[in-house]
Enzyme design. Structure first.
Site, mmCIF file in Angstrom:
data_model
loop_
_atom_site.group_PDB
_atom_site.id
_atom_site.type_symbol
_atom_site.label_atom_id
_atom_site.label_comp_id
_atom_site.label_asym_id
_atom_site.label_seq_id
_atom_site.Cartn_x
_atom_site.Cartn_y
_atom_site.Cartn_z
ATOM 1 N N LYS A 46 -0.577 -37.930 3.388
ATOM 2 C CA LYS A 46 -1.877 -37.194 4.444
ATOM 3 C C LYS A 46 -1.914 -35.981 4.807
ATOM 4 C CE LYS A 46 -5.782 -38.231 6.452
ATOM 5 N NZ LYS A 46 -6.087 -37.642 7.915
ATOM 6 N N LEU A 49 -8.959 -48.658 20.187
ATOM 7 C CA LEU A 49 -10.500 -49.016 19.744
ATOM 8 C C LEU A 49 -10.967 -48.186 19.903
ATOM 9 C CD1 LEU A 49 -10.320 -52.830 20.837
ATOM 10 C CD2 LEU A 49 -10.124 -51.573 18.451
ATOM 11 N N GLU A 51 -7.995 -29.903 3.236
ATOM 12 C CA GLU A 51 -8.602 -30.180 3.795
ATOM 13 C C GLU A 51 -9.049 -28.374 5.391
ATOM 14 O OE1 GLU A 51 -10.202 -32.227 7.651
ATOM 15 O OE2 GLU A 51 -9.773 -33.595 6.194
ATOM 16 N N TYR A 52 -8.035 -28.418 5.605
ATOM 17 C CA TYR A 52 -8.505 -26.799 6.111
ATOM 18 C C TYR A 52 -9.191 -26.125 5.581
ATOM 19 C CZ TYR A 52 -5.911 -28.341 10.384
ATOM 20 O OH TYR A 52 -5.525 -29.246 12.318
#
Length: 345
Positions: free
Chosen positions: A195, A15, A202-203
């Site tokens: 992923k 969480l 993304e890098y």
């Protein structure tokens, strides 16, 4: 046994920043969660979403109908420890979902280990960050196809939905799962493999924005006084570099109609508007593993990935991991040419 064909109640472990928001989104979309948290304050926050909260994994398992489904949203370093405690509590046919950024190689090992207990393992690469509660989460899913189908209501609840982007013009007919923002990619490890490469890209994207904006930031080099000595390369044409450019405004204008526009640029523009000098940051960039794993996979596949690999190396450099190499370069210049290391201005 639950005679339903799809998940009706989902156990949730982890969480943190993303996990709590995911529980909130699942609850909002009508899929009830049983959330495990060690700390009373964490359980209280989860309970405010409408979730049932428990303080032990045994209580979590007891609160779920069979076949049980337990979603882990944890740092990859602690997943094995939690599995060691959780799996003995489960029964054959139950499902464990790892939604963190685990290495797909670990998925293959974990999937085989859980299969010995009859427990199905599903790996889910999740993208969306802290904005996912409102925007939804892109999900890349691997594992047994039947487990994916059982869990599909949860994936659909977490996903952004088809309205998140204009439909690709070449597509026609029924809306696919991918168009809703989640995709079954294949057997164990496939979700985290996709992923992994997503994060490698993304890098590269982040590095391109950062490097380009840095070039713009230094476009006033011709207005700076430069030391005239043997250790400083002269600026041949200072008249070409006399621009004091408004980076925040440039990022803003690029958001509108530019081919380099993206959500990542939206976030960059927001940060520059908030703090144009980025004084709150030191420039030390961490990596959580996916860029490294992408580079390793590319090497083993024999596929060139110079952009993503260079972006990974720039993160290493940002943490001072290239400092000793720089010292060696200075030492070599001193040894062969008598060059004295120039101090930072």
């Amino acid at each position: 046994m639950n005679t339903g064909k799809t998940v009706s109640r989902l156990g949730f472990v982890g969480l943190g920043r993303m996990g709590m928001n995911m529980v909130d989104r699942l609850q909002h979309h009508g899929l009830h969660c049983v959330a495990y948290g060690r700390q009373p304050a964490t359980r209280q926050t989860a309970a405010a979403t409408g979730a049932t909260t428990v303080g032990t994994l045994a209580a979590l398992v007891a609160a779920l109908p069979a076949p049980r489904a337990v979603w882990l949203m944890l740092p990859t370093a602690v997943v094995d420890g939690v599995l060691a405690e959780l799996v003995p509590l489960l029964q054959a046919g139950d499902i464990v979902i790892d939604g963190g950024n685990s290495h797909y190689v670990a998925d293959l090992r974990r999937s085989a280990a859980l299969a010995e207990h009859g427990v199905r393992y599903v790996d889910v690469g999740v993208s969306g960050g802290v904005w996912g509660r409102e925007r939804g989460y892109c999900q890349m899913i691997g594992g047994p196809r039947a487990a994916f189908e059982f869990l599909e209501p949860a994936f659909a609840a977490l996903a952004p939905g088809v309205a998140a982007a204009a439909r690709t013009p070449e597509r026609a007919g029924a809306i696919t799962a991918a168009e809703n923002g989640y995709l079954y990619c294949g057997p164990s490890g496939a979700g985290h493999f996709v992923k992994m490469v997503h994060n490698g890209i993304e890098y590269g994207l982040m590095a391109a924005y950062a490097e380009g904006l840095n070039v713009l930031r230094h476009a006033n080099a011709g207005n700076q006084t430069r030391t005239a000595d043997a250790e400083t390369t002269p600026l041949e044409h200072p008249e070409r570099y006399r621009y004091d450019l408004p980076l925040a405004e440039i990022a803003e204008v690029w958001r509108r109609g530019s081919v380099v526009g993206s959500w990542l640029l939206d976030l960059t523009a927001a940060e520059l508007a908030r703090d144009p000098q980025l004084a709150a940051f030191d420039g030390r960039v961490s990596d959580s593993g996916e860029g490294r794993w992408t580079a390793l996979a590319a090497i083993e596949e024999g596929v060139p990935t110079p952009v993503m690999t260079a972006a990974l190396y720039s993160r290493f450099a940002s943490r001072g991991n290239g400092t000793f190499a720089g010292k060696l370069l200075s030492a070599m210049r001193h040894a062969f040419g008598g060059h004295v290391e120039k101090q930072a201005e």
